[in-house]
Design a protein around this motif. Structure first.
Motif, PDB file in Angstrom:
ATOM      1  N   LEU A   1      23.624  31.450  40.078  1.00  0.00           N
ATOM      2  CA  LEU A   1      23.415  32.847  39.860  1.00  0.00           C
ATOM      3  C   LEU A   1      21.950  32.886  38.924  1.00  0.00           C
TER       4      LEU A   1
ATOM      5  N   MET B   1      21.478  33.543  34.916  1.00  0.00           N
ATOM      6  CA  MET B   1      21.749  32.440  33.998  1.00  0.00           C
ATOM      7  C   MET B   1      20.763  31.208  34.213  1.00  0.00           C
TER       8      MET B   1
ATOM      9  N   TYR C   1      33.654  38.303  32.234  1.00  0.00           N
ATOM     10  CA  TYR C   1      33.355  37.164  33.442  1.00  0.00           C
ATOM     11  C   TYR C   1      34.387  37.084  34.239  1.00  0.00           C
ATOM     12  N   GLY C   2      34.426  35.945  35.087  1.00  0.00           N
ATOM     13  CA  GLY C   2      35.439  35.500  35.955  1.00  0.00           C
ATOM     14  C   GLY C   2      36.063  34.145  34.900  1.00  0.00           C
TER      15      GLY C   2
ATOM     16  N   GLU D   1      38.957  37.637  38.050  1.00  0.00           N
ATOM     17  CA  GLU D   1      37.546  38.341  37.921  1.00  0.00           C
ATOM     18  C   GLU D   1      37.663  39.231  36.652  1.00  0.00           C
ATOM     19  N   LYS D   2      36.877  39.334  35.835  1.00  0.00           N
ATOM     20  CA  LYS D   2      37.033  40.408  34.571  1.00  0.00           C
ATOM     21  C   LYS D   2      38.418  40.755  34.085  1.00  0.00           C
TER      22      LYS D   2
ATOM     23  N   ILE E   1      33.165  31.336  33.832  1.00  0.00           N
ATOM     24  CA  ILE E   1      32.600  30.760  35.134  1.00  0.00           C
ATOM     25  C   ILE E   1      31.009  31.312  34.900  1.00  0.00           C
TER      26      ILE E   1
HETATM   27  C1  G1P Z   1      29.473  37.260  38.054  1.00  0.00           C
HETATM   28  C2  G1P Z   1      30.559  36.569  38.512  1.00  0.00           C
HETATM   29  C3  G1P Z   1      31.553  36.056  37.332  1.00  0.00           C
HETATM   30  C4  G1P Z   1      30.616  35.241  36.418  1.00  0.00           C
HETATM   31  C5  G1P Z   1      29.504  35.711  36.099  1.00  0.00           C
HETATM   32  C6  G1P Z   1      28.719  34.734  35.014  1.00  0.00           C
HETATM   33  O1  G1P Z   1      29.670  38.348  37.392  1.00  0.00           O
HETATM   34  O2  G1P Z   1      31.427  37.245  39.282  1.00  0.00           O
HETATM   35  O3  G1P Z   1      32.653  35.468  37.618  1.00  0.00           O
HETATM   36  O4  G1P Z   1      31.499  34.771  35.225  1.00  0.00           O
HETATM   37  O5  G1P Z   1      28.777  36.228  37.074  1.00  0.00           O
HETATM   38  O6  G1P Z   1      27.252  35.541  34.841  1.00  0.00           O
HETATM   39  P1  G1P Z   1      28.468  39.609  37.006  1.00  0.00           P
HETATM   40  O7  G1P Z   1      27.702  38.849  35.920  1.00  0.00           O
HETATM   41  O8  G1P Z   1      27.965  39.533  38.161  1.00  0.00           O
HETATM   42  O9  G1P Z   1      29.160  40.595  36.817  1.00  0.00           O
END
Ligand code: G1P
Length: 294
Positions: free
Chosen positions: A134, A137, A174-175, A194-195, A207
């Motif tokens: 992602l 980060m 987060y997850g 998730e959340k 995560i």
């Molecule tokens: C996403 C994931 C989440 C993870 C996070 C890390 O969430 O769904 O599980 O912990 O990235 O940044 P988002 O940040 O898109 O809400």
């Protein structure tokens, strides 16, 4: 040699709207905002390459074409630099350019969630394990997060999720994974959510945005079920896959900057400036003075 199928491809979901960085992200994708002198996405790509990834797959969206241009030759610029004998600058550009044929782009046409963005890469990834990074980060550590994950994967196979510890009152952002027995530099994952609503998280291991996943995740994602925030959530699909395949948590011990948030982005700029030999002497004394109000 590992007996497990090599992780060759990395997926970067870069279709996000970046609303937290408006007005900047009205015309510049958030992944192109710079930390010192490189766009955020460059740090994430370097992490993947350091882990031995051979093919970069970007899931883009509308108004993201500059990401595609960034990974291409800029002919006029290079010709001008050459005519002015700017060899240092030409070297920077050459180092940053992926080899021809090792980058693919596809589009997520609607912002339906991370799970949907990953699913959009299914044809390009095909039937092999893949890394997922992602781009919000960025991390700093002696050995990159993804490199450590690939090493764990070489021992365990299956799926790997990088995790870090967070303060319990932050878990709802987060997850979060459930923690089982230790394996190598990680542990067996027993569940994930998730959340989670406040006070319900199964642990404080969140995560952190780095995954190695088996291609069976695509079949699960194709059902397009909605989860938290009415989005197609990757975590929900991984939880389903957990009933059929092993998941290991890789405990990353380094610094992580969430460049999708203003504080994380600013801190990344300060941290990476101070770790650069050429920049630190220019800014350190002034940062100290600003902080101490002198
Ligand atoms: C996403 C994931 C989440 C993870 C996070 C890390 O969430 O769904 O599980 O912990 O990235 O940044 P988002 O940040 O898109 O809400």
């Amino acid at each position: 040699m590992s007996q497990h199928k090599k992780v060759r491809k990395a997926v970067f979901p870069v279709a996000g709207l970046g609303t937290r960085f408006l007005p900047a992200t009205k015309s510049v994708p958030k992944e192109m905002l710079t930390v010192v002198d490189k766009p955020v996405i460059q740090y994430v790509v370097e992490e993947a390459l350091e882990a031995g990834i051979e093919h970069l797959v970007f899931v883009t969206g509308r108004n993201k074409h500059v990401i595609e241009d960034y990974f291409d030759i800029q002919f006029e610029l290079e010709q001008t630099l050459r005519s002015r004998s700017k060899t240092a600058e030409l070297t920077i550009l050459a180092q940053q350019l992926p080899k021809a044929g090792t980058v693919s782009f596809t589009r997520q046409q609607e912002p339906l969630g991370l799970g949907h963005a990953v699913w959009c890469a299914r044809e390009i990834v095909g039937n092999e394990p893949f890394a997922l990074l992602l781009p919000d980060m960025i991390m700093r550590a002696e050995d990159s997060c993804m490199k450590g994950m690939v090493e764990l994967y070489d021992q365990t196979g299956g799926n790997i999720i990088a995790v870090e510890e967070c303060a319990p009152d932050q878990a709802h952002k987060y997850g979060i994974v459930g923690v089982g027995e230790a394996i190598g530099k990680g542990f067996k994952i027993t569940g994930m959510v998730e959340k989670p609503a406040k006070g319900t998280a199964p642990s404080n291991f969140f995560i952190n945005g780095r995954y190695i996943l088996q291609p069976e995740i695509f079949g699960i994602l194709s059902t397009q079920e909605r989860g938290a925030g009415n989005e197609i959530q990757l975590t929900d699909a991984m939880l389903k896959l957990l009933s059929r395949q092993e998941f290991a948590g890789y405990h990353f011990r380094g610094e992580t900057f969430d460049c999708g948030a203003k504080d994380g982005f600013i801190l990344a700029n300060v941290a990476f400036s101070l770790s650069r030999e050429d920049i630190r002497p220019l800014v350190e004394a002034q940062i100290r003075a600003m902080v101490s109000g002198k």
